[in-house]
Design an enzyme around this catalytic site. Structure first.
Site, PDB file in Angstrom:
ATOM      1  N   HIS A   1      -2.001  -3.883  13.095  1.00 27.80           N
ATOM      2  CA  HIS A   1      -0.738  -3.710  13.826  1.00 27.80           C
ATOM      3  C   HIS A   1      -0.552  -2.251  14.214  1.00 27.80           C
ATOM      4  O   HIS A   1      -1.336  -1.397  13.806  1.00 27.80           O
ATOM      5  CB  HIS A   1       0.450  -4.238  13.015  1.00 27.80           C
ATOM      6  CG  HIS A   1       0.757  -3.484  11.755  1.00 27.80           C
ATOM      7  ND1 HIS A   1      -0.151  -3.336  10.723  1.00 27.80           N
ATOM      8  CD2 HIS A   1       1.885  -2.844  11.352  1.00 27.80           C
ATOM      9  CE1 HIS A   1       0.421  -2.645   9.745  1.00 27.80           C
ATOM     10  NE2 HIS A   1       1.644  -2.322  10.098  1.00 27.80           N
TER      11      HIS A   1
ATOM     12  N   ASP B   1       0.412   4.309  10.490  1.00 31.53           N
ATOM     13  CA  ASP B   1      -0.434   4.437   9.297  1.00 31.53           C
ATOM     14  C   ASP B   1      -1.572   3.419   9.280  1.00 31.53           C
ATOM     15  O   ASP B   1      -2.321   3.342   8.305  1.00 31.53           O
ATOM     16  CB  ASP B   1       0.413   4.345   8.021  1.00 31.53           C
ATOM     17  CG  ASP B   1       1.218   3.053   7.925  1.00 31.53           C
ATOM     18  OD1 ASP B   1       1.686   2.558   8.970  1.00 31.53           O
ATOM     19  OD2 ASP B   1       1.377   2.525   6.805  1.00 31.53           O
ATOM     20  N   HIS B   2      -1.703   2.647  10.384  1.00 30.83           N
ATOM     21  CA  HIS B   2      -2.821   1.706  10.489  1.00 30.83           C
ATOM     22  C   HIS B   2      -3.719   1.964  11.702  1.00 30.83           C
ATOM     23  O   HIS B   2      -4.735   1.289  11.855  1.00 30.83           O
ATOM     24  CB  HIS B   2      -2.296   0.260  10.525  1.00 30.83           C
ATOM     25  CG  HIS B   2      -1.678  -0.143   9.221  1.00 30.83           C
ATOM     26  ND1 HIS B   2      -2.310  -0.952   8.308  1.00 30.83           N
ATOM     27  CD2 HIS B   2      -0.510   0.220   8.643  1.00 30.83           C
ATOM     28  CE1 HIS B   2      -1.538  -1.089   7.238  1.00 30.83           C
ATOM     29  NE2 HIS B   2      -0.440  -0.399   7.420  1.00 30.83           N
TER      30      HIS B   2
ATOM     31  N   ASP C   1       0.024  -5.291   6.941  1.00 30.73           N
ATOM     32  CA  ASP C   1       1.169  -5.328   6.041  1.00 30.73           C
ATOM     33  C   ASP C   1       1.858  -6.682   6.162  1.00 30.73           C
ATOM     34  O   ASP C   1       1.935  -7.225   7.247  1.00 30.73           O
ATOM     35  CB  ASP C   1       2.165  -4.253   6.439  1.00 30.73           C
ATOM     36  CG  ASP C   1       1.605  -2.841   6.313  1.00 30.73           C
ATOM     37  OD1 ASP C   1       0.472  -2.666   5.870  1.00 30.73           O
ATOM     38  OD2 ASP C   1       2.306  -1.897   6.703  1.00 30.73           O
TER      39      ASP C   1
ATOM     40  N   HIS D   1      -1.959  -0.159  -0.186  1.00 35.18           N
ATOM     41  CA  HIS D   1      -0.780   0.235   0.594  1.00 35.18           C
ATOM     42  C   HIS D   1       0.351   0.619  -0.369  1.00 35.18           C
ATOM     43  O   HIS D   1       1.528   0.303  -0.175  1.00 35.18           O
ATOM     44  CB  HIS D   1      -0.341  -0.903   1.523  1.00 35.18           C
ATOM     45  CG  HIS D   1       0.473  -0.444   2.708  1.00 35.18           C
ATOM     46  ND1 HIS D   1       1.838  -0.430   2.705  1.00 35.18           N
ATOM     47  CD2 HIS D   1       0.100   0.032   3.916  1.00 35.18           C
ATOM     48  CE1 HIS D   1       2.275   0.012   3.884  1.00 35.18           C
ATOM     49  NE2 HIS D   1       1.238   0.300   4.628  1.00 35.18           N
TER      50      HIS D   1
END
Lengths: 303, 303
Positions: free
Chosen positions: B62, B66-67, B212, B270
């Protein structure tokens, strides 16, 4: 008032364990300025203990990734940590769309406002000014639109000789005149010369930032008598041909430029990862301009 | 054939000196797969000795920074280092525009071709398949469009008992039948049972990636009997309310999910930077699913 430059990344395009790509932090009279922001800059800021929520001005020279890929992450972290204070970003006009597109894709708006100020590429421009400092941008000679920046303290005020001032029982109305270095004449026509009652102001510091660029002597004017000049020196003379082809500079060219501009100190950076150490760059530069050195990640310079 | 997972980033949104944000590298039968790519991933790849030019498949779950904020820098470095081999990127459709806009602003085209494959958000989909592996994507339950992934080895071939095969002087035509575990009948009608001439194939390994996401038991089917399940556990039960509000999971929820899916091993990641160590997460998870552990940057898991 502080004037302190911290090198956050001293390398060229490829990050290595020793040199992060370009980013710098300047505290100029408590104006907190980030200059370029390569990937990993937010981690560098933490590493060197810089409170990055204080940054209010961001200057991006150009849109090669090693000068701005860390900006979106830094802004995102500022937001996550609760920033509400606005920020000003100066850089190529395409940067606005790049930030906004990623912000939109993340599904949330930042709680702080971003003022985008596109930099010009057809001449020098005063891009920021307040009571204490001013910043100009000017075009560099690179493969894409690129700007250098000069950040200067404004001329400082004269200091009043308090002892003499009291001794001669001068009116408080004289103060603003003396601060500007002007003589004061009272209502009875008596003249009080500034030269007697004041000390000259401290020299105003200035920092000139040149990255990335080929040597361009037309730009000497923008570095004239700067206390600190950062000039990229991706290569040394050994790779002069490569420097020419990629529109980068050699250490010798940077030193020639510093010499012509009469700066105080030359900082060399954007060092290609092909060089194992700084010796070759420093030797080459110092033969032309003695006060030269290669910066390292974490180096701090004050004036 | 190798099946090896390296954790490149085990933290949540904010990078810390201990935990980089999310990125993982999976070598599945010499298919080199990058799963998510936070800022700093290219440096992590170097740090852990992974030859990143071998990566041919990139899966982005996504578009929270942070991804994926490290993807543009990785692609740019791949290009600078001379990559010409195409790469496949699977992720939300907006990613294509984000990459292309930054590529355009840099003023140069990459010398390798990027195949963008937008992921679907209305159901599971087989997104990649070759002779040895297959990858499915499926929607997770997060604040923006998010996909999980399952990477599986295809069913492996039966191994032929060469000694018996030669002893009984079987025709070479029997080989493809035996490899599939089927009996072989020759032209004279004689039957050669696979059960006699073959050994059963090794178990096919599979890895399920969930980050997430809030807990969503409807997704258990996509993790069913995976050897390795990575499930985000940003929080523990102590912050269950915060997990609910932000659509993240707790360690206990991840363990409940792993238990229901009957996986081999649960990897928790995470992890929010508010937790100083992994103890609270592991204790909470192991009370429900014994074979649970919190991953660290640099952890390697094989099966």
């Amino acid at each position: 008032m502080p004037f302190s430059l911290t090198i956050l990344g001293s390398g060229a395009a490829l990050p290595t364990s020793r040199r992060n790509p370009t980013a710098q932090y300047l505290n100029c009279n408590e104006r907190h300025i980030l200059i370029d922001c390569a990937e990993g800059t937010q981690v560098q800021l933490r590493k060197y203990g810089i409170k990055f929520q204080r940054i209010s001005l961001v200057l991006i020279s150009h849109l090669h990734g090693d000068h701005y890929f860390g900006l979106i992450g830094l802004l995102s972290t500022m937001n996550l940590l609760g920033r509400t204070k606005e920020i000003h970003i100066f850089g190529p006009e395409e940067l606005k769309g790049i930030i906004e597109l990623q912000q939109k894709a993340s599904g949330h708006r930042y709680a702080f406002y971003i003022h985008f100020h596109p930099t010009k590429n057809d001449g020098a421009e005063l891009i920021y000014e307040d009571r204490f400092i001013e910043i100009t941008s000017f075009p560099l000679k690179h493969r894409v639109k690129t700007c250098g920046f000069r950040i200067s303290e404004k001329q400082k005020e004269y200091t009043i000789n308090g002892e003499l001032f009291r001794e001669d029982q001068l009116s408080l109305q004289a103060i603003p005149f003396f601060r500007r270095g002007e003589d004061y004449q009272d209502e009875e026509g008596r003249l009080f010369p500034a030269s007697k009652y004041t000390f000259p102001p401290k020299k105003s510091a200035s920092y000139a930032y040149f990255s990335d660029t080929a040597l361009n002597m037309d730009n000497v004017i923008h570095a004239r008598e700067a206390d600190l000049l950062y000039h990229e020196a991706t290569f040394t003379q050994r790779h002069a041909e490569r420097a020419r082809a990629t529109r980068h500079a050699t250490a010798g060219q940077a030193a020639t430029f510093a010499q012509a501009a009469g700066v105080g100190r030359l900082l060399l950076g954007h060092i290609s990862s092909r060089y194992a150490d700084s010796e070759e760059h420093e030797q080459e530069a110092r033969a032309i301009f003695e006060n030269s050195e290669v910066v390292e990640d974490g180096s701090v310079y004050t004036c």
